[in-house]
Write a protein that holds these residues in place. Sequence first.
Motif, mmCIF file in Angstrom:
data_model
loop_
_atom_site.group_PDB
_atom_site.id
_atom_site.type_symbol
_atom_site.label_atom_id
_atom_site.label_comp_id
_atom_site.label_asym_id
_atom_site.label_seq_id
_atom_site.Cartn_x
_atom_site.Cartn_y
_atom_site.Cartn_z
ATOM 1 N N UNK A 384 3.763 2.608 -11.077
ATOM 2 C CA UNK A 384 4.265 3.846 -11.305
ATOM 3 C C UNK A 384 5.593 3.998 -10.559
ATOM 4 N N UNK A 385 6.541 4.650 -11.316
ATOM 5 C CA UNK A 385 7.629 4.895 -10.769
ATOM 6 C C UNK A 385 7.720 6.441 -10.022
ATOM 7 N N UNK A 386 7.939 6.391 -8.803
ATOM 8 C CA UNK A 386 8.113 7.694 -8.275
ATOM 9 C C UNK A 386 8.836 7.681 -7.068
ATOM 10 N N UNK A 387 9.213 8.902 -6.336
ATOM 11 C CA UNK A 387 9.920 8.950 -5.106
ATOM 12 C C UNK A 387 9.372 8.398 -4.151
ATOM 13 N N UNK A 388 10.139 7.722 -3.374
ATOM 14 C CA UNK A 388 9.689 6.837 -2.172
ATOM 15 C C UNK A 388 8.602 7.726 -1.061
ATOM 16 N N UNK A 389 9.205 8.896 -0.893
ATOM 17 C CA UNK A 389 8.175 9.944 0.152
ATOM 18 C C UNK A 389 6.873 10.132 -0.480
ATOM 19 N N UNK A 390 6.876 10.006 -1.732
ATOM 20 C CA UNK A 390 5.393 10.317 -2.339
ATOM 21 C C UNK A 390 4.782 9.001 -2.160
ATOM 22 N N UNK A 391 5.138 8.000 -2.694
ATOM 23 C CA UNK A 391 4.460 6.694 -2.641
ATOM 24 C C UNK A 391 3.750 6.423 -1.161
ATOM 25 N N UNK A 392 4.829 6.604 -0.121
ATOM 26 C CA UNK A 392 4.515 6.160 1.185
ATOM 27 C C UNK A 392 3.323 7.144 1.891
ATOM 28 N N UNK A 393 3.446 8.505 1.413
ATOM 29 C CA UNK A 393 2.703 9.387 1.800
ATOM 30 C C UNK A 393 1.138 9.003 1.451
ATOM 31 N N UNK A 394 1.019 8.504 0.188
ATOM 32 C CA UNK A 394 -0.321 8.221 -0.199
ATOM 33 C C UNK A 394 -0.687 6.880 -0.250
ATOM 34 N N UNK A 395 0.092 6.042 0.174
ATOM 35 C CA UNK A 395 0.051 4.892 0.486
ATOM 36 C C UNK A 395 0.686 4.118 1.860
ATOM 37 N N UNK A 396 0.206 4.702 2.810
ATOM 38 C CA UNK A 396 0.705 4.585 4.033
ATOM 39 C C UNK A 396 0.887 3.117 4.585
ATOM 40 N N UNK A 397 0.294 2.207 4.029
ATOM 41 C CA UNK A 397 0.318 0.891 4.535
ATOM 42 C C UNK A 397 1.062 -0.038 3.559
ATOM 43 N N UNK A 398 1.653 0.549 2.500
ATOM 44 C CA UNK A 398 2.408 -0.077 1.599
ATOM 45 C C UNK A 398 3.437 -1.067 2.166
ATOM 46 N N UNK A 399 3.705 -2.144 1.368
ATOM 47 C CA UNK A 399 4.800 -3.152 1.800
ATOM 48 C C UNK A 399 6.004 -2.937 0.963
ATOM 49 N N UNK A 400 7.167 -2.772 1.384
ATOM 50 C CA UNK A 400 8.588 -2.734 0.869
ATOM 51 C C UNK A 400 8.839 -4.077 0.307
ATOM 52 N N UNK A 401 9.519 -4.184 -1.012
ATOM 53 C CA UNK A 401 9.491 -5.394 -1.487
ATOM 54 C C UNK A 401 10.905 -5.397 -2.499
ATOM 55 N N UNK A 402 11.833 -6.199 -2.621
ATOM 56 C CA UNK A 402 12.556 -6.594 -3.648
ATOM 57 C C UNK A 402 12.502 -7.847 -4.568
ATOM 58 N N UNK A 403 11.238 -8.499 -4.295
ATOM 59 C CA UNK A 403 11.037 -9.452 -5.103
ATOM 60 C C UNK A 403 10.732 -10.683 -4.381
ATOM 61 N N UNK A 404 10.055 -11.827 -4.804
ATOM 62 C CA UNK A 404 10.088 -13.175 -4.318
ATOM 63 C C UNK A 404 11.658 -13.768 -3.941
#
Length: 404
Positions: A384-404
């Motif tokens: 899903x493409x979305x705003x960062x504030x939305x993704x982190x709100x509903x996935x609070x343990x998410x990990x940021x990444x720019x790839x391996x």
Amino acid sequence: MNRNLLLWASVGLVLLILLEAARVYFIMPFPGSQLDDAANLSRVSVAYWLHQHVGWLRGMGLLLVAYPLVRVLWRPARPSDRWVAGGLAIAYGLVLYVVNQTMMADHMFLQPTTKRMLSMAQNKIGTNKLVLGVVANGEARAYPIQLIGYHHQVRDTVGGKPLMITYCTVCRTGRVFDPIVGRQPMTYRLVGMDHFNAMFEDDRTGSWWRQATGEAILGPLKGQTLTELTARQMTLAEWAAEHPNTLVMQPDPAFREETDSLATYDLGVRRGKLTGRDSASWHPKSWVVGLADKQTAVAVDWNALVKKRTINTRLGAQPVLLTLAPDRLTYRAFDRRVAGRVLTFTPLADGQFTDRETQSVWSKAGLATTGTLAGQQLTNVPAHQEFWHSWRSFHPTTQKTEGE
């Protein structure tokens, strides 16, 4: 005596005004009403309680102020008392009307009166527009974000299957759900928002459902989740290339002004505090691509995807490839495993890519066209493409990444 009656009537009318205002304040984007913290759910709970009990609260309040208000208006202790009481009564009437007839979400964002689905040969929507594409029982349909972004939800039947196509422009979240719960078909109305995300109320139990996750957060069905169905966001040109027989939703003439106002939303150049994009990375309004399973969530920086065009990453133990088409709007996510082997990809021209392990060439749609793996098809992964504030709100343990 009349002075006490004026005080009684005034306090009662002010409380009635606050009651009506509170019903929308906690579930609409007012300053401080949609804070990104756990306490926000408590605010929404207050709004839900008020929504459930507003009838008797309003009735009791009107009964309590009726006698003192009539007495003050009929025989005021001084002429100014009549103006004070009358002014407050008029103010309450205006607030009651505005809140219930213009500020409620389902009065601000209306459902289509005419839903037209046309073939690509008849389509009037620009092929560069972003759509949510859905396939059910072999039937493909495309719903332009510009349209469903205003309506927030569109009900349709695709391949004989009822669907609820939803979009929240403040979160940039497109989701498609099965509207049937417990074998019971339900309809939903837009009721407001939680953490800036749209909420829907079902007509059968009055439960409130969060759009980004499909979860019932309040009401008798709290904790249940709507079944999310696969939907892919891409330009209509890319969708039609994969599904040439697709039908495309057309604008409803009754809402031309409203949908025209979202003409630049696709590109992220629309200005506005709620729906505008921040072009920098990892700001609340930055774009990310989110991946999640039951245990893990990751967010990929959109700017990194634009720069690299292919990103090799992982969702827990699952190796994932993200690609970006030449239109710089269409993204795809694939499982990087082929016949038990994990591949690593790099971009080529025209949206194609190659794997380092076999040097096979792959199409934008994930089909190996040349090389030792020719004919192999990568498996799509939900993203899903979305705003960062939305993704982190509903996935609070998410990990940021720019790839391996």
